[in-house]
Design an enzyme around this catalytic site. Structure first.
Site, mmCIF file in Angstrom:
data_model
loop_
_atom_site.group_PDB
_atom_site.id
_atom_site.type_symbol
_atom_site.label_atom_id
_atom_site.label_comp_id
_atom_site.label_asym_id
_atom_site.label_seq_id
_atom_site.Cartn_x
_atom_site.Cartn_y
_atom_site.Cartn_z
ATOM 1 N N TYR A 416 0.861 -1.192 0.000
ATOM 2 C CA TYR A 416 0.000 0.000 0.000
ATOM 3 C C TYR A 416 0.892 1.234 0.000
ATOM 4 O O TYR A 416 1.788 1.367 0.839
ATOM 5 C CB TYR A 416 -0.901 0.030 1.243
ATOM 6 C CG TYR A 416 -1.919 -1.083 1.281
ATOM 7 C CD1 TYR A 416 -3.153 -0.933 0.658
ATOM 8 C CD2 TYR A 416 -1.634 -2.282 1.923
ATOM 9 C CE1 TYR A 416 -4.092 -1.951 0.688
ATOM 10 C CE2 TYR A 416 -2.561 -3.308 1.959
ATOM 11 C CZ TYR A 416 -3.796 -3.142 1.333
ATOM 12 O OH TYR A 416 -4.718 -4.161 1.355
ATOM 13 N N SER A 417 0.640 2.137 -0.940
ATOM 14 C CA SER A 417 1.395 3.386 -0.972
ATOM 15 C C SER A 417 1.124 4.181 0.304
ATOM 16 O O SER A 417 -0.022 4.271 0.756
ATOM 17 C CB SER A 417 0.987 4.225 -2.187
ATOM 18 O OG SER A 417 1.306 3.549 -3.392
ATOM 19 N N CYS A 598 -0.421 6.703 -10.616
ATOM 20 C CA CYS A 598 -0.660 5.762 -9.528
ATOM 21 C C CYS A 598 -2.148 5.445 -9.461
ATOM 22 O O CYS A 598 -2.980 6.361 -9.452
ATOM 23 C CB CYS A 598 -0.179 6.320 -8.190
ATOM 24 S SG CYS A 598 -0.197 5.100 -6.838
ATOM 25 N N GLU A 638 3.335 3.550 -11.082
ATOM 26 C CA GLU A 638 3.040 2.508 -10.088
ATOM 27 C C GLU A 638 1.547 2.231 -10.142
ATOM 28 O O GLU A 638 0.745 2.871 -9.457
ATOM 29 C CB GLU A 638 3.458 2.954 -8.684
ATOM 30 C CG GLU A 638 3.346 1.826 -7.653
ATOM 31 C CD GLU A 638 3.908 2.222 -6.300
ATOM 32 O OE1 GLU A 638 5.078 1.877 -6.024
ATOM 33 O OE2 GLU A 638 3.180 2.885 -5.535
#
Length: 640
Positions: A416-417, A598, A638
């Site tokens: 998880y970012s 993202c 990402e």
């Protein structure tokens, strides 16, 4: 304010109907009153320490979740399977890989921050109480009635209960328990009834607290929550700022919210807000009790000494509270910086591995989308005590509890970012945040969510409570880091849904915190965010505030697929919004801007087709142009 029965101005109007002040009490009487107030405040202070210690000892462990097919946060399982087939796996650990975490900061006792505020507040407010106290006034009811003075809500309620022959002290406790009047409206009523302050203050405190304890537990009932939905929404809006920061700061914020007698605040609103924000019950109750005592002291000073006493009491409280909170806000965020700050050679990577994960502790879990949002997204703050350093743009791995159903092995790591800067939401360097969407699967046959196919990790995280433990790995990745050596660099940030997470860290570092990067930044950060509708917007209040403060350096464009249409009349997706500014985006990239993507990987084909069309119009070879961006490290992706 004049129409609020518990407001400060109404209290001052109570004072105007009193007889001329009786002679001041003896020094012994004043001293006893001051000591009583000091003792009550000291008891409130110690209650936090006890509750905090109790909560720490009894913090619930990690709860096991039902097994099932999982998915990464933010992506419905059926969609995600079509894209990857399972939760995004953690990158392979290379043998011999090393990392050098930033040194963790010294930290004092967890209770010292709040106890320091209370100690000062108790001492200062006791002095104010001593200076402004007067002998108990004679009964005022007869005077008011004789003069034909208009009765306020609290006085009318008191007279109503008197008709049943109830003792005045009992009536005072009942009035204090009422959500509209509460303690701040009951204190002047008690003095109007002729009771001494040494009786009024304890009776009002007890009365105000009696309904709060069952309320905190009753709110756990889903039917009651649904019934009280409109009231709870108002309470959440009023108390939304209470959920920010460490547990100690939340405690102090709630105590101040309850303790300052203004319309819209109070024990009832504070209790509902604390519940909605997920504060531990024991800690919330001790904080509310302290706030109620503080409100009682302030109201006593206002009622006994009029406007001057009230202003003095509020000034002291504002000075103490402001000093504590503003002092921490003015601190420079530079203690987790490299030397020089833009040097990325010491970025920590894979400090904690799958076989030896870090154990973090949840500070708060809060739903951050509106009722019409498609799905539930939560903001989760995790305490790492400064032992798990990371940089903006990196990810944490989370290992959900339990084992896989198919082979009995532990669940795989999900990435998880990180949704905060390296200093965390409380800017202490001791916490980090995640932005997680609860992954569910709608079964057309069942016509409901199928619990057997829910996302294991996202549901675990969204269900966490303060004190729950989370097994974590990382930090992972360098591809999404910001190049900060040139402060004129433009950043173009493209996100769908929870892909906003790393950009929140960027924006806080550049426009919210007092960091070396923020001091010198002269470029433009441009955010594109795609969600379904306005209720699904994430962190919009923070972003709008940053835009207002830095209109030349921060820019926002939203793509709301269910509320907006693109140039062709279809739904507005993220690629359509970026296409509206295709020439400008292309020009910025040509000038050296960095572009970040993202979120769902489904956005990438549309983005690339759009850029390819612009390149061809300019007579450029798109593939060669894109290769040049990647070589210059201007292209950051990402997606999942």
């Amino acid at each position: 304010l004049f129409h609020e029965p518990n407001s400060l101005l109404t209290t001052c109007r109570y004072r105007t109907c009193r007889k001329p002040r009786a002679p001041h009490a003896s020094h012994a009487t004043l001293t006893m009153r001051g000591l009583l107030i000091s003792a009550v405040a000291a008891l409130a202070a110690s209650s936090f320490h006890t509750a905090h210690a109790f909560h720490s000892r009894t913090a619930p462990g990690v709860r096991l979740q039902s097994n099932g097919v999982s998915s990464r946060s933010g992506v419905p399982l059926d969609v995600f399977r079509a894209q990857r087939g399972d939760d995004r796996p953690a990158p392979l650990q290379m043998k011999g890989s090393t990392s050098s975490p930033a040194p963790s900061q010294k930290k004092g006792s967890k209770a010292k921050f709040a106890l320091k505020i209370l100690t000062r507040a108790a001492l200062s407010l006791s002095v104010v109480a001593l200076a402004t106290s007067a002998a108990a006034p004679p009964a005022l009811a007869s005077t008011v009635e004789a003069a034909g003075e208009h009765l306020h809500v609290g006085q009318k309620v008191a007279n109503y209960f008197r008709s049943f022959g109830l003792p005045d002290v009992a009536i005072l406790a009942i009035i204090s328990a009422m959500p509209v009047i509460e303690l701040r409206g009951a204190v002047p009523v008690g003095l109007w009834m002729g009771l001494p302050i040494t009786t009024v203050l304890p009776a009002c405190v007890m009365g105000n607290m009696i309904p709060i304890v069952p309320l905190m537990f009753l709110l756990r009932n889903e039917k009651l929550k649904k019934l009280m939905s409109p009231i709870l929404k108002r309470a959440e809006k009023k108390s939304s700022s209470l959920g920010v920061g460490s547990l100690e700061k939340q405690w102090a914020s709630l105590a101040a919210f309850v303790g300052i007698p203004l319309p819209g605040t109070g024990a009832w609103t504070g209790a509902m807000g604390a519940f909605l924000l997920g504060m531990p019950t024991a800690v919330a109750l001790s904080s509310i009790f302290t706030g109620v005592v503080s409100a009682g002291i302030i109201m006593s000073a206002i009622t006994l000494a009029g406007k001057k006493g009230g202003i003095a009491a509020l000034a002291v409280l504002a000075l103490i509270t402001g000093r504590e909170f503003l002092a921490s806000g003015e601190k420079k965020q530079d203690f987790l910086e490299a030397e020089p700050y833009w040097d990325q050679s010491t970025v920590p990577v894979n400090v904690y591995k799958n076989k030896a994960p870090f154990t973090g502790k949840v500070v708060s879990t809060k739903r951050i989308v509106g009722p019409k949002a498609t799905g539930e997204t939560c903001h989760i703050v995790i305490d790492h005590k400064g032992d798990f350093p990371y940089w903006e743009g990196q990810s944490w791995g989370v290992i959900p509890p339990g084992n896989r159903e198919k082979d009995g092995k532990p669940h795989a790591v999900r990435l998880y970012s990180i949704a905060s800067s390296r200093y965390g939401d409380d800017m202490t360097g001791n916490t980090g945040s995640l932005c997680v969407r609860r992954a569910t699967y709608w079964c057309p046959e069942l016509k409901a969510d199928d619990p057997a196919k829910k996302g294991i990790c996202s549901n675990f995280l969204c269900d966490t409570k303060p004190g729950d433990e989370v097994q974590m790995t990382g930090p992972a990745g360098k591809v999404m880091l910001m190049p900060e050596e040139d402060p004129t660099t433009d950043y173009i940030m493209v996100a769908t849904g929870t892909g906003i997470a790393p950009y929140r860290g960027f924006i806080r570092r550049l426009f919210v915190e007092n960091t070396p990067a923020a001091e010198v930044y002269k470029g433009q950060a441009w955010l594109f965010l795609g969600v379904a509708n306005s209720d699904a917007l994430l962190y919009d209040d923070e972003f709008q505030e940053a835009k207002e403060k830095f209109p030349d350096n921060f820019r926002i464009d939203y793509a709301l697929s269910r509320e907006q249409t693109n140039s062709k009349g279809g739904k507005m997706y993220i690629q359509d919004k970026v296409e509206e500014y295709a020439d400008e985006v292309f020009g910025k990239l040509e000038a050296g801007a960095h572009i970040y993507f993202c979120g769902l990987k489904g956005m990438m084909p549309g983005i690339q087709d759009m850029l390819k069309g612009v390149a061809e119009k300019k007579g450029l070879d798109y593939d060669a142009w894109l290769k040049g961006l990647k070589k210059a490290k201007q292209w950051h992706v990402e997606v999942y």
